[in-house]
Design an enzyme around this catalytic site. Structure first.
Site, PDB file in Angstrom:
ATOM      1  NE  ARG A  59      -3.590   0.032   2.532  1.00 24.02           N
ATOM      2  CZ  ARG A  59      -4.795   0.048   1.979  1.00 24.02           C
ATOM      3  NH1 ARG A  59      -5.258  -1.042   1.400  1.00 24.02           N
ATOM      4  NH2 ARG A  59      -5.528   1.128   2.010  1.00 24.02           N
ATOM      5  CD1 TRP A 103       3.221   5.764  -2.595  1.00 29.59           C
ATOM      6  CD2 TRP A 103       1.436   7.100  -2.596  1.00 29.59           C
ATOM      7  NE1 TRP A 103       3.104   6.312  -3.849  1.00 29.59           N
ATOM      8  CE2 TRP A 103       2.015   7.130  -3.889  1.00 29.59           C
ATOM      9  CE3 TRP A 103       0.297   7.866  -2.375  1.00 29.59           C
ATOM     10  CZ2 TRP A 103       1.510   7.892  -4.931  1.00 29.59           C
ATOM     11  CZ3 TRP A 103      -0.215   8.630  -3.427  1.00 29.59           C
ATOM     12  CH2 TRP A 103       0.394   8.632  -4.684  1.00 29.59           C
ATOM     13  CG  ASN A 143      -4.810   5.068   3.966  1.00 30.84           C
ATOM     14  OD1 ASN A 143      -4.260   5.741   3.109  1.00 30.84           O
ATOM     15  ND2 ASN A 143      -5.599   4.044   3.680  1.00 30.84           N
ATOM     16  CE  LYS A 190       1.632  -4.278 -15.278  1.00 31.11           C
ATOM     17  NZ  LYS A 190       0.226  -4.015 -15.387  1.00 31.11           N
ATOM     18  CD  GLU A 199       2.903  -0.968 -13.286  1.00 29.62           C
ATOM     19  OE1 GLU A 199       2.458  -0.198 -12.433  1.00 29.62           O
ATOM     20  OE2 GLU A 199       2.197  -1.832 -13.819  1.00 29.62           O
ATOM     21  CG  HIS A 244       0.020   8.222 -38.816  1.00 31.94           C
ATOM     22  ND1 HIS A 244      -0.233   8.897 -39.987  1.00 31.94           N
ATOM     23  CD2 HIS A 244      -0.629   7.041 -38.905  1.00 31.94           C
ATOM     24  CE1 HIS A 244      -1.022   8.164 -40.748  1.00 31.94           C
ATOM     25  NE2 HIS A 244      -1.280   7.021 -40.110  1.00 31.94           N
ATOM     26  CE  LYS A 287      -2.381  -4.563  -6.641  1.00 28.62           C
ATOM     27  NZ  LYS A 287      -1.908  -4.901  -7.993  1.00 28.62           N
TER      28      LYS A 287
END
Ligand code: M6R
Length: 617
Positions: A27, A75, A101, A494, A497, A513, A612
Site C-alpha cells: 500500500r 505513501w 491513511n 508493465k 512501471e 504517423h 498498489k
C-alpha cells in the site's frame, strides 16, 4: 495510500504489528513507523524507507515490548518521505498517538488556528495537525477520547482511516473511516483486537472482522464488544461481524521469488475462478446475476461508458472492442480522473461500467458518484470484496482473482477482461447480435483459455532469454491492432512501471504517423501479430520496422511461418478466437517485463514512487 496496523490485547504487540506492516507494504513503502506502549511509556520508532529499515531501527532504539501498539507504512502525500514526516504522529502533550491513511484537505487552516492556540508542529504532514486537533478537543471539560476524535473529524474535510491511541487510556483504541478502508479483527471473548487497512495482518489470529463503513468510528476496548457510531450524529450502529474467507496461503509468495511472478502463474486458476458458476458451456448459458437482474436496463442502454485507471482502463479498452463486436453497443472508455472533472454528458440511458482491482481508487470512486448523480446505472467490476467501489455501485460482478499484492497488475487484468467477455457474450445472446453457433464457439473457446494460459506460461524460460538480450534497452515500443491494441498499452505500462525503461504502446498502424522516427538498431519493438488479427497488415508494419533496423520481438500464433522469418524473436501462443486472444497475448508481455526488471535489479513488487492503489487524487 498507506497501510495501518494496530493491536491491543494479551499478546506481544510488536511481532503482530511488524508482520502486519510487511503484508500491507504493497500500500506504500516510502517510510514506516511504529508506536509501542509498555508500562506507562510510549515508544516511537520511525524511519524513511521500507519496513525492513524500521525493524532495524526498532532493534537499535526502542524496547519492542508491550501489549498495545500501532504501525504505519506510508505513501507520501503531504511532506517528503523522511523520518519526521513518517507516522505515527504524536500530540503536543505526548499523550495521543495517531496513524492515518488519507488526506486532510483543510489541514492548513486548522494548523493556523491551532498555532494561534500555542501548538507547534514538527512535520509537514496533515496528520500531525489532526492529532493535535483531537488533543485540543479533548482538552475541553469532560470530553473523552472517542468524543474528541468525533468532534475533530466533524471539522475536517478529506479522507481518512485512522487509529488513535491515548496514553491515559491504554486499554482502548479509537478507529474511524471516511474514504479509506479499515478493518477490525475481533479476538475471542473480546480479549484482543486487531486493526488493519485490510484483513491480511490478522488472518492467522481471527476470522471475525468488522469493516467500518464511511463516516463510522469505533471504540475498541479490551473485554468489551466493539462500539460503532456514526461520526456525524453519534448514533450507535450494530457492528456487522463478517467471517473472513481469506487464508494465509493466498497472501504468501508460495515459493515464488516475487508476488508478481506468483500472480502471473496464478492466472489459469484465477480465470477459472472468474468463470465458476457463470460459464456453463454444455447448457450454453452465461450467468452473471448483476447483469441478469438488470437485463432490461442493459438492453435499453444507448451507450456504455467505462471508467477506470491504469491497467483497469486497459481492460476497459479491450471491453470496448468486445462489447461493440459482440453486442453492438457503443462504448466509450474514459480515464476516471478526466471523466470526473469534465462535466460529461451522461443520462439515465447510459450504463457506466467501473473497473477497479482494489475497489479503492479515488478517481474511479468519484467518477461513479458523478455518474450516479446524473442518473446513470453503474455496474462495478472489482476484485476486492466489500471494497468502497464494490459498495458504491448499483450492481456488479467480482473478478474473484484472489488477493493481488504485486503493485503491477497481472491477474487483475486478465480476470477483468474475462468478466467483460462474459458480459458481452451474454448481451450478444440477449440482443441476438451473434449467431447461436458463433456464441457456442466462443463459449467453448473461452472455457479452454485457462489451459491455454498454462501453455503460454511454458514460454517462461524462452521469454527470460529474450529479456536477457534487451534488459539494457532505454526505450521500447509495443504495437498491436484491434483487440490487441490495449494489450500493447498494457505491455508498455508493465515494462515502465517495474523496470523504469521508457516504453510506449501504439496501434500498429499509427506507427508510421510518428513513432517510426524513433526506430533504429537500439529500439526493441514488441509486436502482437496473431493469425486472425489483421495479420497481413501487421506483417507489413513489422517489415517497415525491420527495414529501419529495429529489433522485433513478435507474439504470434502457433505454427506461424511468415513473421518467424522476419522477426528477431517470436513467442508462440495457442490459437483462439481473436476476441479472446488478449487473455493469451498479455502473458508473455507480463513475463518479459518481470524478467527485465529482475535482471535490472529493480524491486518488482514495490516499484519506486508507486502504491498498489491510489486512494488520493
Ligand atoms: O485498483 P485499480 O484497478 O483501480 O487500480 C488502477 C491503477 O492504479 C492500477 O491498475 C495501476 O495502473 C497498476 N500499477 C498497473 O499495474
Amino acid at each position: 495510500m498507506c497501510g495501518i496496523t494496530g493491536y491491543i490485547g494479551y499478546r506481544e504487540a510488536y511481532p503482530i504489528i511488524i508482520n502486519g506492516l510487511k503484508r500491507l507494504e504493497y500500500r506504500g513503502y516510502d517510510s514506516a513507523g511504529v508506536m509501542l506502549y509498555d508500562d506507562g511509556d510510549v515508544h516511537l520508532a520511525k524511519t524513511k524507507g521500507k519496513v525492513s529499515s524500521l525493524e532495524e531501527k526498532v532493534e537499535q532504539e526502542i524496547p519492542n515490548t508491550g501489549f498495545v501498539g500501532v504501525g504505519h507504512t506510508r505513501w507520501a502525500t503531504h511532506g517528503v518521505p523522511n523520518d519526521v514526516n513518517s507516522h505515527p504522529h504524536i500530540s503536543k502533550s505526548g499523550n495521543l498517538v495517531i496513524v492515518h491513511n488519507g488526506i486532510i484537505e483543510n489541514y492548513d487552516s486548522i494548523k493556523q488556528e491551532l498555532k494561534s492556540r500555542g501548538y507547534t508542529f514538527h512535520s509537514d504532514t496533515d496528520t500531525e495537525v489532526l492529532v493535535n486537533l483531537i488533543e485540543e478537543m479533548k482538552s475541553q471539560e469532560g470530553v473523552k477520547l472517542g468524543q474528541a476524535v468525533q468532534m475533530a473529524l466533524n471539522q475536517v474535510i478529506g479522507a481518512y482511516a485512522i487509529a488513535v491511541f491515548d496514553k491515559t487510556k491504554p486499554n482502548e483504541l479509537v478507529v474511524a473511516r471516511l474514504g479509506s478502508p479499515i478493518a477490525i479483527g475481533v479476538g475471542k471473548d473480546h480479549e484482543e483486537f486487531f486493526i488493519a487497512s485490510d484483513a491480511s495482518p490478522f488472518i492467522e489470529f481471527t476470522k471475525d472482522a468488522i469493516y467500518l463503513e464511511d463516516e463510522e468510528m469505533a471504540i475498541v476496548k479490551i473485554g468489551r464488544e466493539v462500539r460503532v457510531r456514526k461520526i456525524k450524529d453519534d448514533s450507535l450502529i450494530d457492528p456487522n461481524i463478517q467471517k473472513l474467507q481469506l487464508n494465509l496461503e493466498q497472501i504468501e509468495k508460495g515459493g515464488y521469488d516475487h508476488f508478481m511472478l506468483k500472480e502471473i502463474h496464478e492466472q489459469p486458476r484465477a480465470i477459472t475462478d472468474t468463470f465458476r458458476g457463470r460459464l456453463l458451456v454444455n447448457e450454453a448459458i452465461i450467468k452473471l446475476s448483476g447483469l441478469e437482474n438488470n437485463m432490461k436496463r442493459f438492453l435499453n442502454a444507448e451507450r456504455i461508458i467505462v471508467v477506470a485507471c491504469g491497467t483497469s482502463w486497459h481492460a476497459g479498452l479491450v471491453g470496448e472492442y468486445i462489447f461493440e463486436e459482440f453486442a453492438r453497443i457503443p462504448v466509450e472508455v474514459e480515464y476516471a480522473s478526466e471523466f470526473r472533472y469534465r462535466n460529461p454528458v451522461i443520462s439515465d440511458k447510459d450504463i457506466v461500467i467501473a473497473i477497479s482491482q482494489s475497489g479503492e481508487t479515488a478517481d474511479t470512486l468519484a467518477a461513479i458518484k458523478l455518474a450516479r448523480s446524473k442518473g446513470a446505472f453503474v455496474f462495478g467490476i472489482c476484485n476486492v470484496v466489500g471494497s468502497s467501489i464494490a459498495r458504491e455501485n448499483d450492481t456488479g460482478a467480482y473478478t474473484h482473482a484472489g488477493p493481488e499484492i504485486g503493485v503491477a497488475s497481472t491477474k487483475a487484468f486478465t480476470t477483468q477482461i474475462t468478466v467483460l467477455t462474459l458480459m458481452a457474450l451474454r448481451l450478444a445472446r440477449a440482443k441476438g447480435t451473434m449467431t447461436s453457433e458463433d456464441y457456442r464457439v466462443h463459449l467453448r473457446q473461452l472455457e479452454l483459455i485457462p489451459d491455454k494460459v498454462t501453455e503460454v506460461l511454458k514460454t517462461d524460460e524462452h521469454v527470460r532469454n529474450i529479456a536477457s538480450i534487451y534488459k539494457d534497452a532505454s526505450n521500447c515500443l509495443y504495437l498491436g491492432r484491434g483487440f490487441n491494441f490495449p494489450v500493447a498499452l498494457e505491455g508498455a505500462l508493465k515494462l515502465k512501471e517495474i523496470s523504469y525503461i521508457h516504453a510506449e504502446g501504439y496501434p500498429a498502424a499509427e506507427m508510421k504517423h510518428g513513432p517510426i522516427a524513433l526506430i533504429d538498431k537500439d529500439m526493441p519493438v514488441i509486436v502482437i501479430a496473431t493469425s486472425k488479427g489483421h495479420y497481413e497488415k501487421v506483417v507489413s508494419n513489422i517489415q517497415e520496422i525491420k527495414s529501419r533496423n529495429g529489433q522485433i520481438i513478435a507474439v504470434v500464433t502457433e505454427g506461424d511461418v511468415t513473421v518467424k522469418e522476419i522477426a528477431d524473436h517470436v513467442i508462440e501462443i495457442p490459437e483462439t478466437e481473436e476476441a479472446l486472444s488478449p487473455l493469451l497475448t498479455t502473458i508473455p508481455l507480463q513475463l518479459l517485463s518481470y524478467y527485465i526488471a529482475v535482471m535490472r535489479g529493480c524491486n518488482v513488487d514495490q516499484p519506486r514512487n508507486l502504491a498498489k492503489s491510489v486512494t488520493v487524487e
